[in-house]
Design a protein around this motif. Sequence first.
Motif, short mmCIF file in Angstrom:
data_model
loop_
_atom_site.label_atom_id
_atom_site.label_comp_id
_atom_site.label_asym_id
_atom_site.label_seq_id
_atom_site.Cartn_x
_atom_site.Cartn_y
_atom_site.Cartn_z
N UNK A 183 -5.64 -7.99 4.70
CA UNK A 183 -5.95 -7.41 5.81
C UNK A 183 -5.27 -6.12 6.46
N UNK A 184 -3.89 -6.32 6.42
CA UNK A 184 -2.99 -5.28 6.77
C UNK A 184 -2.93 -4.11 6.10
N UNK A 185 -3.18 -4.21 4.58
CA UNK A 185 -3.09 -3.42 3.63
C UNK A 185 -4.55 -2.53 3.68
N UNK A 186 -5.61 -3.35 3.77
CA UNK A 186 -7.02 -2.67 3.92
C UNK A 186 -7.09 -1.86 5.21
N UNK A 187 -6.48 -2.46 6.41
CA UNK A 187 -6.69 -1.80 7.57
C UNK A 187 -5.63 -0.70 8.01
N UNK A 188 -4.50 -0.68 7.01
CA UNK A 188 -3.39 0.06 7.38
C UNK A 188 -2.50 -0.25 8.81
N UNK A 189 -2.52 -1.62 8.80
CA UNK A 189 -1.72 -2.35 9.99
C UNK A 189 -0.55 -2.71 9.64
N UNK A 190 0.16 -2.89 10.49
CA UNK A 190 1.76 -3.64 10.44
C UNK A 190 1.58 -5.08 10.21
N UNK A 191 2.26 -5.62 9.10
CA UNK A 191 2.21 -7.22 9.14
C UNK A 191 3.86 -7.59 9.23
N UNK A 192 4.02 -8.18 10.36
CA UNK A 192 5.47 -9.02 10.55
C UNK A 192 5.69 -10.22 9.60
N UNK A 193 6.84 -10.68 9.33
CA UNK A 193 7.22 -11.66 8.52
C UNK A 193 6.47 -12.90 9.13
N UNK A 194 6.05 -13.82 8.25
CA UNK A 194 5.16 -15.12 8.76
C UNK A 194 6.27 -15.94 9.61
N UNK A 195 5.57 -16.86 10.52
CA UNK A 195 6.35 -17.71 11.21
C UNK A 195 5.88 -18.94 10.49
N UNK A 196 6.90 -19.61 9.93
CA UNK A 196 6.71 -20.75 9.03
C UNK A 196 6.42 -22.18 9.86
N UNK A 197 7.21 -22.28 10.53
CA UNK A 197 7.09 -23.74 11.20
C UNK A 197 6.66 -23.60 12.69
N UNK A 198 5.59 -24.59 12.71
CA UNK A 198 4.96 -24.98 13.93
C UNK A 198 4.85 -26.14 14.39
N UNK A 199 3.97 -26.48 14.94
CA UNK A 199 3.75 -27.68 15.97
C UNK A 199 2.98 -28.69 15.08
N UNK A 200 3.89 -29.67 14.74
CA UNK A 200 3.05 -30.85 13.79
C UNK A 200 3.65 -32.12 13.71
N UNK A 201 4.32 -32.53 15.03
CA UNK A 201 5.02 -33.90 15.08
C UNK A 201 3.86 -34.94 14.26
N UNK A 202 2.99 -34.85 14.50
CA UNK A 202 1.94 -35.95 13.86
C UNK A 202 1.95 -36.22 12.40
N UNK A 203 2.78 -35.23 11.64
CA UNK A 203 2.72 -35.48 10.31
C UNK A 203 4.22 -35.88 10.07
N UNK A 204 5.11 -36.08 10.66
CA UNK A 204 6.48 -36.24 10.66
C UNK A 204 6.76 -37.44 9.73
N UNK A 205 6.09 -38.44 9.67
CA UNK A 205 6.30 -39.68 8.97
C UNK A 205 5.77 -39.36 7.43
N UNK A 206 5.51 -38.24 6.85
CA UNK A 206 5.51 -37.71 5.86
C UNK A 206 6.94 -36.96 5.28
N UNK A 207 7.66 -37.13 4.39
CA UNK A 207 8.72 -36.63 4.13
C UNK A 207 8.40 -35.20 3.95
N UNK A 208 9.13 -34.09 4.18
CA UNK A 208 9.20 -32.76 3.95
C UNK A 208 8.62 -32.04 5.14
N UNK A 209 7.87 -32.73 6.10
CA UNK A 209 7.32 -31.99 7.41
C UNK A 209 8.36 -31.62 8.29
N UNK A 210 8.38 -30.17 8.69
CA UNK A 210 9.07 -29.67 9.65
C UNK A 210 8.28 -29.40 10.76
N UNK A 211 8.69 -29.53 12.03
CA UNK A 211 7.96 -28.98 13.38
C UNK A 211 8.81 -28.91 14.63
#
Length: 243
Positions: free
Chosen positions: A49-77
């Motif tokens: 979308x940024x390429x087609x709209x000639x917009x700026x794209x910031x680096x993504x925020x990888x880690x969010x709010x996901x405590x309900x997944x934390x019993x599965x290994x690998x989850x970060x929150x």
Amino acid sequence: MNLTEQTWTDVEGSNADVCLLPVGSIEQHGPHAPLGTDVLVADAIADVAADRAEALKLPPVHIGVAPYHRRFPGTLHVPPDVLREYVFHLLECVDAWGVETVLIVNGHGGNRESLKHVCRRLSDETTLDAQYWEWMKAVDADVQHAGEIETSVLQHLVPEHVGAPQPGDADSWGEWVHGAQVATYADEFSENGVVGDPTAATAETGRDVFETAVGELLELIAWLGERNAASTGRQRGEDHEEC
């Protein structure tokens, strides 16, 4: 323009009125899909979308709010207040760049309320028009956790990172009793972490859904641009009348 690849003079010389920030999550997506599913999809949509709209794209925020997944290994929150403060201060930086609109491109439902709060605060405390957008709500499909649609999009974008899909052991998210969501963690209603049946996923379906999401985001960017231009025009007219 992908900000990571630009110089400061590139940003200064750009005519971009819009800046996109993809936000996702690192969490379990069943035995077949990568932990970074949510951020991979959000970042890919924002990138095109940024390429087609000639917009700026910031680096993504990888880690969010996901405590309900934390019993599965690998989850970060992180807690909601941490995500709110982090994203707010990231986008506050953009206020000095001459950008009019910042759009949060979200790929994880657990981030929703925190990111909407950030947009309201940015609109109150900066000159930015801050907007929230979620690809799962923009497409005409039932996007379940690691289910058919989400897996299809992954097969289109990153087939090398998708394993053999396994059916989920839940038809919908959560465990509901008399209108209450009584499950605290995802493993209480899904042993393998999958909701729905990803065995029906195809890359062709994923391509169609992905392009639909990109198209909806571009339509939103165009609409916001027209609205902001009209608002500026009205303001100029009002100033002229006062003179």
